[in-house]
Scaffold this motif. Structure first.
Motif, short mmCIF file in Angstrom:
data_model
loop_
_atom_site.label_atom_id
_atom_site.label_comp_id
_atom_site.label_asym_id
_atom_site.label_seq_id
_atom_site.Cartn_x
_atom_site.Cartn_y
_atom_site.Cartn_z
N LEU A 20 76.55 -48.28 -35.82
CA LEU A 20 77.86 -48.87 -35.57
C LEU A 20 78.01 -49.26 -34.11
O LEU A 20 77.56 -48.54 -33.20
N GLY A 21 78.67 -50.38 -33.90
CA GLY A 21 79.00 -50.83 -32.55
C GLY A 21 80.45 -51.25 -32.48
O GLY A 21 80.91 -52.05 -33.31
N GLY A 29 86.52 -59.52 -25.02
CA GLY A 29 85.44 -60.11 -24.23
C GLY A 29 84.08 -59.55 -24.61
O GLY A 29 83.10 -59.68 -23.86
N ASN A 30 84.03 -58.91 -25.80
CA ASN A 30 82.78 -58.34 -26.32
C ASN A 30 82.19 -57.28 -25.40
O ASN A 30 80.97 -57.15 -25.28
N VAL A 31 83.08 -56.57 -24.76
CA VAL A 31 82.64 -55.46 -23.90
C VAL A 31 82.29 -54.28 -24.78
O VAL A 31 83.11 -53.84 -25.60
N PRO A 32 81.07 -53.73 -24.68
CA PRO A 32 80.70 -52.58 -25.52
C PRO A 32 81.49 -51.33 -25.16
O PRO A 32 81.57 -50.95 -24.00
N LEU A 33 82.05 -50.70 -26.19
CA LEU A 33 82.81 -49.46 -26.00
C LEU A 33 82.02 -48.27 -26.54
O LEU A 33 81.76 -47.30 -25.82
N HIS A 34 81.68 -48.33 -27.81
CA HIS A 34 80.88 -47.28 -28.45
C HIS A 34 79.81 -47.99 -29.29
O HIS A 34 80.09 -48.45 -30.39
N THR A 47 70.96 -51.40 -28.93
CA THR A 47 70.85 -52.07 -27.62
C THR A 47 70.66 -53.58 -27.72
O THR A 47 70.86 -54.28 -26.72
N GLU A 48 70.27 -54.08 -28.89
CA GLU A 48 69.97 -55.51 -28.99
C GLU A 48 71.25 -56.34 -28.88
O GLU A 48 72.34 -55.87 -29.23
N PRO A 49 71.13 -57.56 -28.37
CA PRO A 49 72.30 -58.43 -28.24
C PRO A 49 72.84 -58.85 -29.61
O PRO A 49 72.09 -58.95 -30.58
N THR A 70 86.15 -55.97 -31.89
CA THR A 70 85.16 -56.34 -32.91
C THR A 70 84.36 -55.11 -33.35
O THR A 70 83.94 -54.30 -32.52
N ILE A 71 84.18 -55.01 -34.67
CA ILE A 71 83.33 -53.97 -35.25
C ILE A 71 82.03 -54.62 -35.68
O ILE A 71 82.04 -55.65 -36.39
#
Length: 399
Positions: A100-101, A106-111, A115-117, A146-147
């Motif tokens: 899960l991502g 702004g598509n900033v990673p939270l959790h 690692t891939e884009p 975004t999930i």
């Protein structure tokens, strides 16, 4: 007591060719159809695989979004604390196959557990052996925009599908092959009966006709009060009948019997066969020149006799009045050359085929050179034909 050999259907070369061609057309068509079906089935199943994963992953992502929205609306910080301490997958109780991502504005990673884009322009796609499903229904609750749900190792499912398709494909080919075999056996049943009847007829007629022909030839020499010309005509006619019958019998039976081979003096045999045809050559005043070396071949003597007879018969039949025949025997080659009518170049490739004739004016059934060609193939000889229209022909057999 019947032996197993009685159930075997022995076919001639032409019959085998026809049966082989039938099976190739049937099996080729069926195999092509099965391959097409297998490809269509695989394509449809791959599409279904994508759709099933898409539905399942989108439903799972939507459920995650619902929990996020509910936690924010209920002001329940349990989910937020869980995300700070443990992996996001555990907080939402996801299966081990999922990663899960959670991304902010702004598509900033939270959790994020990978690692891939991510391609944020798509809602579902396949990349890096994984399916990715994107959901933006959280409406920025808990700061999540975004999930991204990832299902890895998709190749395992695809390989399992390929294996299933291959199993069905192999079973279908096996079934088609067995069906072709059964159909061929059913197809051959009436042929077997006809072949057995024909074989019996030919064997009986061989015995019945050989005897009177031989008796006629033996009796001709004892005739005393018959005009010489008439006697010669009777003898030549009997010889022609004997030669024609021998060719027909050989053509019909040689594929169905084993030929006994022995060491044959080719030079001696040629001299004997020339003597056999000498009266026919004398009628047309054909001169013959023999240039024979000593040569022994390990062959079936009857087959070699048929080969020489047909070459001589053709050289006589298609020669001109007061023509010439040259027979040359070397260590590795036999050639029969005439200065007769010759053969058109357009017909050279067909004259060894059964029932094909270079000149229909001279009669015959078009089986002589077919027999010569068959004997050459059986014994590993090479038949070469060269001819010039109006000048003559040369038939060469390389041993």
């Amino acid at each position: 007591m019947k032996t197993s050999k009685e159930s075997v259907i022995v076919l001639s070369a032409h019959e085998k060719h026809s049966l082989t061609r039938f099976l190739l057309i049937y099996l080729g068509s069926i195999y092509t159809f099965i391959c097409l079906l297998a490809w269509m089935f695989y394509t449809i199943e791959i599409k279904n695989l994508h759709e099933n994963y898409a539905l399942k992953m989108r439903a799972t992502a939507s459920s995650i979004a619902h929990k996020i929205v509910a936690a924010h609306m209920m002001e329940d910080d349990t989910l937020q604390k869980c995300l700070e301490k443990t992996a996001a997958e555990q907080c939402f109780g996801l299966e081990k196959t999922y990663q899960l991502g959670l991304f902010g504005e702004g598509n900033v990673p939270l959790h994020v557990s990978f690692t891939e884009p991510i391609d944020f322009t798509k809602t579902f796609y396949l990349a890096n052996d994984s399916f990715y499903a994107l959901d933006e229904s959280t409406q920025k609750h808990l700061g999540i925009h975004t999930i991204v749900l990832k299902h890895a190792h998709i190749s395992d499912a695809i390989n399992a599908l390929r294996y299933e398709v291959l199993i069905y494909f192999a079973l279908s080919l096996l079934f088609a092959t067995l069906l072709g075999y059964v159909l061929a056996k059913q197809f051959l049943k009436p042929i077997k009966a006809e072949i057995e009847t024909l074989d019996t007829f030919i064997k009986d007629s061989t015995h019945e006709l050989n005897t009177p022909i031989t008796a006629i030839l033996m009796s001709i020499s004892t005739l005393k009060d018959v005009d010489e010309k008439k006697r010669k005509r009777i003898e030549l006619s009997a010889k022609r009948i004997a030669t024609l019958y021998g060719n027909l019998s050989y053509m019909l039976l040689h594929d169905k019997q084993n030929e006994d081979k022995s060491d044959v003096d080719v030079k001696k045999l040629i001299v004997q066969r020339v003597d056999y045809f000498i009266d026919l050559m004398s009628i047309n005043r054909i001169n013959i020149e023999l240039n024979l070396s000593e040569k022994t071949l390990h062959v079936n003597e009857e087959s070699l006799t048929k080969l020489i007879d047909n070459l001589l018969s053709n050289a006589i039949k298609y020669n001109r009045f007061e023509g010439r025949i040259d027979i040359t025997l070397e260590s590795d080659r036999l050639s029969v050359k005439d200065n007769g009518f010759g053969i058109e170049s357009s017909k050279l490739s067909d004259i060894t085929k059964r029932y094909k004739r270079a000149n229909s004016d001279k009669g015959g059934f078009g089986i002589g050179l077919d027999i010569v060609n068959t004997i050459c193939k059986t014994n590993g000889f090479r038949l070469e034909i060269s001819s010039t229209k109006g000048e003559g022909s040369t038939f060469s057999i390389s041993f």
